[in-house]
Design a protein around this motif. Structure first.
Motif, PDB file in Angstrom:
ATOM      1  N   GLN A 324       8.000  11.808 -10.155  1.00  0.00           N
ATOM      2  CA  GLN A 324       7.365  13.038 -10.196  1.00  0.00           C
ATOM      3  C   GLN A 324       6.845  13.657 -11.623  1.00  0.00           C
ATOM      4  O   GLN A 324       7.516  13.451 -12.422  1.00  0.00           O
ATOM      5  CB  GLN A 324       8.629  14.214  -9.999  1.00  0.00           C
ATOM      6  CG  GLN A 324       8.409  15.527  -9.345  1.00  0.00           C
ATOM      7  CD  GLN A 324       8.152  15.384  -7.722  1.00  0.00           C
ATOM      8  OE1 GLN A 324       8.239  16.456  -7.174  1.00  0.00           O
ATOM      9  NE2 GLN A 324       8.106  14.282  -7.344  1.00  0.00           N
ATOM     10  N   GLY A 415      17.790  17.752  -9.323  1.00  0.00           N
ATOM     11  CA  GLY A 415      16.956  18.768  -8.499  1.00  0.00           C
ATOM     12  C   GLY A 415      17.442  19.312  -7.471  1.00  0.00           C
ATOM     13  O   GLY A 415      18.680  19.251  -7.025  1.00  0.00           O
TER      14      GLY A 415
ATOM     15  N   THR B 164       7.362  22.730  -0.852  1.00  0.00           N
ATOM     16  CA  THR B 164       7.846  21.199  -1.033  1.00  0.00           C
ATOM     17  C   THR B 164       7.750  20.520   0.100  1.00  0.00           C
ATOM     18  O   THR B 164       7.999  20.727   1.136  1.00  0.00           O
ATOM     19  CB  THR B 164       9.610  21.369  -1.358  1.00  0.00           C
ATOM     20  OG1 THR B 164       9.831  22.442  -2.401  1.00  0.00           O
ATOM     21  CG2 THR B 164      10.389  19.996  -1.754  1.00  0.00           C
ATOM     22  N   SER B 170       9.009  19.489  -7.801  1.00  0.00           N
ATOM     23  CA  SER B 170       8.247  20.101  -9.146  1.00  0.00           C
ATOM     24  C   SER B 170       6.937  19.752  -9.226  1.00  0.00           C
ATOM     25  O   SER B 170       6.091  20.627  -9.686  1.00  0.00           O
ATOM     26  CB  SER B 170       9.155  19.773 -10.382  1.00  0.00           C
ATOM     27  OG  SER B 170      10.422  19.892 -10.291  1.00  0.00           O
ATOM     28  N   ASP B 171       6.511  18.710  -8.594  1.00  0.00           N
ATOM     29  CA  ASP B 171       5.159  18.103  -8.838  1.00  0.00           C
ATOM     30  C   ASP B 171       4.513  18.335  -7.553  1.00  0.00           C
ATOM     31  O   ASP B 171       4.178  17.386  -6.843  1.00  0.00           O
ATOM     32  CB  ASP B 171       5.397  16.662  -9.260  1.00  0.00           C
ATOM     33  CG  ASP B 171       3.968  16.134  -9.603  1.00  0.00           C
ATOM     34  OD1 ASP B 171       2.804  16.817  -9.349  1.00  0.00           O
ATOM     35  OD2 ASP B 171       3.958  14.844  -9.880  1.00  0.00           O
ATOM     36  N   GLY B 440      11.630  26.496  -9.377  1.00  0.00           N
ATOM     37  CA  GLY B 440      11.354  25.625 -10.844  1.00  0.00           C
ATOM     38  C   GLY B 440      12.561  25.789 -11.353  1.00  0.00           C
ATOM     39  O   GLY B 440      13.174  26.728 -11.760  1.00  0.00           O
ATOM     40  N   THR B 441      12.968  24.715 -11.668  1.00  0.00           N
ATOM     41  CA  THR B 441      14.092  24.160 -12.651  1.00  0.00           C
ATOM     42  C   THR B 441      14.066  24.725 -13.949  1.00  0.00           C
ATOM     43  O   THR B 441      13.189  25.574 -14.171  1.00  0.00           O
ATOM     44  CB  THR B 441      14.422  22.635 -12.600  1.00  0.00           C
ATOM     45  OG1 THR B 441      13.500  22.200 -13.535  1.00  0.00           O
ATOM     46  CG2 THR B 441      14.509  21.865 -11.347  1.00  0.00           C
ATOM     47  N   ILE B 444      11.570  23.194 -15.667  1.00  0.00           N
ATOM     48  CA  ILE B 444      10.282  23.805 -15.353  1.00  0.00           C
ATOM     49  C   ILE B 444       9.888  25.198 -15.871  1.00  0.00           C
ATOM     50  O   ILE B 444       8.811  25.478 -16.640  1.00  0.00           O
ATOM     51  CB  ILE B 444      10.122  23.769 -13.805  1.00  0.00           C
ATOM     52  CG1 ILE B 444      10.131  22.626 -13.121  1.00  0.00           C
ATOM     53  CG2 ILE B 444       8.772  24.409 -13.539  1.00  0.00           C
ATOM     54  CD1 ILE B 444       9.072  21.560 -13.274  1.00  0.00           C
TER      55      ILE B 444
END
Lengths: 596, 596
Positions: A324, A415, B164, B170-171, B440-441, B444
């Motif tokens: 990622q 995550g 997602t 995230s990417d 977003g973690t 992030i």
């Protein structure tokens, strides 16, 4: 979700931090050396990696269940427990005269960590049995020892610890269970006990309950509590099992974690009274139970380290596999395994440093226990006993609080997948939450640290430990390496903060107990942080020597980086804790209770 | 387990921290004053306390379930959602022309907090719908707005956010879902989306999916992603529902928390293609989605505050009822409610201070949003926009990380009972774990803080905020009270640490990105800590004035104690974070990736 026991790190701790060669010189431990340790740990690793660890997630999915007074454990547990017992693991630390192996605690502790990392829910059964054995060894009569200890060491029977009642948790002075003396010298036990781990199950033929209860006319409070053996099945003179005793499991709890471990409500005496046998003397029960509890507290600290290790391994595995985003430094052209991202590495390093630090601290404490119990020199025994007693609340309190942080980071590294139960990371996070609660909450450990371990001797032992830390700072200064200097600066600052706090606590404990005890948990966390950081500093020095000698360069370089990370990222927390303790009581006292 | 919305503290924040009277002076907000706010919050409190909060534990026990492509929500949710919609709550912050109430964010945010405290799983449905409305308001065509927004505001339809995919979390550059243009101007959508909150359910007649996908020949990466409306049921020109679209829920997840909220795997186009309508222009989808995501990120921050508040209330209630042990200062003769014990008070104060601090920070950020969007003066708008954008990662990142700490303390206060699921404390702890991950973690958020919010302008906005903090320090110095002085010392130290870190991050972001980003999450935590602590300091000053004016003495005294507690117990963490950021990158880089 494979688990690999951290045998290499354990051997490093045994050799360089816990100084196994000094234990080896104690009479009775002539066979205890690094080779023995390695053989034991590898064999322990094999059983746990292959048999017990694979049952961990299964136990979470299919917890133990209750039906008509019986408790059935997760499929596979019974057979695994059989293998555990047959391997002689239950007797590892217990005396040879009762069938044990008589190994020192410093090795036994590492086996306990491995077992708990493999499967915390499973491990609780042997852990409680260990406690029951310890209590009987100390306070039981010869006949009681002969009757109950060997079958427990063989794993045919297991043990439990019955303290808690609905109104009596941390406060055992409120225990109400009663014991009525009978003409034949036995007692009849009546009452309800809750939160009894493995209070009923199907993995053994008999269960030896150790139960706190009051005899008629006993003094109020904790000085009127006696300890009784109440076996699930009465034991005939020849050791065979007789009648079913009047103790019954009426329900088990639905819990956040450790779901495979049955947490029982036990009802004593609903059908005429459960037959109980007094252990030691009347009204000294709490004293005996504390023997069991102190061993258990240390072991719960190991459980924290175990869960941290397991969570760390799982997170590393995922971070290597999950692809990622591109690394910020452009070190990989496209999307890369997330272990390349600085914050993922920060999380993994935090997990690793905390885990290794707590393990090192626990190892050093265990070595002190062995010296305290077996060293021929009484002065050495006394000194080690004081050190061990000081360390127990830290090993228990700090390692378990840290396991929250580490298992939480473990979920975070995963995550969104971390939030899905099937991934398995969440189980460690849920399981860890009990560790700061059972066998005395963190606050109870902190009370012990403040009251018995610091205030009572005016901070003498606490400051003597600080002097040892200062000696390590000196050694770091002499090393001359950049890493050692970086560690020295942080260690010194943390030690200074600790000394200030020790003096504050020692001075305030009587003068202003609310101020002293308001700082108790932050003090525990500061002290635990310093002790673990100190051991990591010692580890760095040892690793530098090994590296210079050309031994195991990759391992030693990782140890140095981890020790430095601990010093730079974790030790500075001591500064914040110092401020909160020394300056923070006023605002706490300013808040009216009604205003919450 | 009753819940009481913290209306009084919210009104305090609105009046004294978010300066509602300045928003009141903005054209269009002439009716927005403290009386309106009080009326809205009280009405919101009523619905949530009486109808929605009681369903929270029920939803955990009986989560939503999937059967043959349909998702059924927890019994009671459907009726509660009807009441929520009929009360006009879905349109609270949305424009009057589409049926909304047009209230400012600063009041809307507090209603969002109340709803989430009542029932996080339930609240996710309106929250995602809010995001869909925002995105269409900004990027949709007039026809799209007219078709989709009013039914969502009426609560007849709900909205989702489809980003997602299994390989793209995230990417988002890795998104693969594809959109094939059709001769009629529509698209056919194909692909799998995961983790879609309320992607399927039974509470509304239709679901408006906003979906990221690639058109043929689109550029690689995030610049080739387009945004589409994909309704569950196609909509006839008259607004009635037509054919079922080719989007289907094939499963829902088994999660650690927020169990009543269905987390769906959605399959698009398995039966010929799902009909989709392009929003705005092709390849600008991520830009539009960020509108939705920024609103959602702020809202997730509110969820953190909400869970913290709920956990705090529950812990206080238990601490008042549970009787155990004698207080150390002898203030009660026998066993007392545990709220008398210093460490229990320390835990409750920590929970309270963190919750109030995060709430104050979020309120001030929301006020900036309102000024940024509605103030007549462009310079004022720009300044507020910069401040708001700086605050979003802090509100999201800090408040959610803090919710882990607070909900964990909530369990801890309950002791062994906290580990039993029926007690309900554990649910908040489990629910909270998602908040640092979705939208977003924390990493992030921290990347955003380091990259776009700090490094890009060389730390200008970050340091401008520090200057505002310094002005509050000056005001504290002028107050002269002991509490104000105590707070000033800690605030100044934390601000100095923050400034050092901002300069470090701004300097390193290009020169040594690994060093800058290794410190990103600690920087976020430091900045969040300072911002919340700063608002608590402002709260103290306001409370001192109110107290001097003889208003609401008990509340004001509690506010002063809480603000001082924040300064003394929480702000000093900044020192530890500063050290880890400024000195901590070396050990991280020294660890070889293979050595983990």
């Amino acid at each position: 979700m494979s688990f690999k026991a951290p045998v290499k790190d354990m051997l490093f701790a045994l050799q360089h931090l816990a100084r196994l060669e000094e234990i080896n010189r104690i009479p009775g431990f002539e066979d205890v050396n690094l080779e023995t340790a390695q053989a034991v740990l590898q064999e322990c690793a094999r059983l746990n990696e292959e048999v017990i660890a694979p049952l961990n997630w299964e136990g979470d999915k299919n917890p133990s269940w209750w039906q008509d007074g019986q408790v059935f454990t997760t499929p596979g547990f019974k057979e695994a427990f059989r293998q555990y017992a047959e391997g002689g693991w239950q007797g590892l630390q217990h005396p040879a005269e009762f069938g044990g192996q008589g190994l020192p605690k410093v090795i036994g502790a590492m086996c306990t960590e491995i077992l708990n990392a493999a499967n915390l829910s499973f491990a609780l059964c042997p852990l409680l049995t260990d406690g029951a054995i310890e209590a009987l060894l100390t306070a039981g009569s010869d006949a009681q020892k002969a009757t109950y200890i060997p079958p427990m060491i063989e794993g045919r029977w297991t043990g439990t610890m019955n303290l808690t009642e609905p109104q009596a948790g941390s406060d055992l002075s409120l225990v109400r269970a009663r014991a009525e003396p009978q003409p034949d010298g036995t007692y009849r036990i009546f009452g309800t006990k809750i939160f009894i781990t493995y209070g009923e199950h199907d993995m053994a033929d008999n269960i030896v309950h150790l139960v706190l209860a009051r005899v008629p006319g006993a003094p109020q409070g904790v000085k009127g509590i006696s300890l009784f053996i109440v076996p699930k099945f009465l034991v005939n003179p020849d050791g065979t099992l007789g009648a079913r005793n009047d103790v019954h499991c009426v329900s088990i709890e639905h819990k956040l974690g450790i779901k495979a471990s049955p947490t029982c409500v036990l009802q004593y005496g609903d059908h005429g009274g459960a037959v109980g046998y007094l252990v030691g003397e009347e009204n000294r029960g709490l004293e005996y139970m504390f023997i069991m509890m102190n061993a258990a507290r240390y072991a719960v600290g190991l459980q924290g380290i175990a869960l941290s290790e397991r969570a760390y391994q799982k997170a590393v595995q995922y971070a290597r596999e999950r692809i990622q985003s591109r690394p910020v430094d452009g070190s990989v052209a496209g999307a890369a395994p997330i272990i390349h991202h600085p914050d993922v590495r920060r999380m993994l390093m935090t997990m690793r440093a905390l885990t290794e630090g707590c393990r090192a601290m626990a190892a050093v404490a265990a070595a002190a226990y062995d010296a305290a119990h077996h060293h021929p020199d009484a002065a050495v025994r006394r000194q080690n006993q004081a050190f061990y007693e000081f360390m127990v609340p830290l090993v228990k309190g700090y390692s378990t609080e840290i396991s929250h942080e580490v298992t939480s980071l473990g979920v975070q590294v995963h995550g969104g997948m971390g939030f899905i139960e099937e991934t398995g990371a969440a189980q460690h996070y849920r399981d860890a939450k009990i560790l700061t609660i059972y066998e005395g909450t963190t606050a109870i450990q902190a009370n012990d640290l403040v009251g018995r371990k610091t205030a009572r001797d005016g901070g003498a032992v606490a400051l003597a430990v600080a002097a040892q830390v200062a000696a390590t700072e000196q050694a770091l200064a002499e090393s001359g390496s950049e890493a050692a200097q970086a560690v020295r600066v942080r260690l010194q600052a943390a030690r200074a903060a600790y000394e200030e706090v020790v003096r504050f606590i020692a001075a305030q404990a009587k003068a202003d107990p609310v101020a002293a005890y308001a700082g108790s948990v932050p003090y525990l966390m500061l002290a635990g942080n310093l002790m673990a950081g100190w051991q990591m500093a010692r580890a760095l020095l040892a690793a530098e020597q090994e590296l210079a000698a050309g031994r195991d360069a990759d391992f030693m370089r990782a140890k140095i980086a981890t020790a430095r990370f601990y010093a730079e990222h974790i030790l500075p927390r001591a500064l914040a804790q110092r401020d909160a303790i020394v300056h923070g009581a006023g605002s706490l006292k300013a808040m009216a209770l009604e205003a919450f």
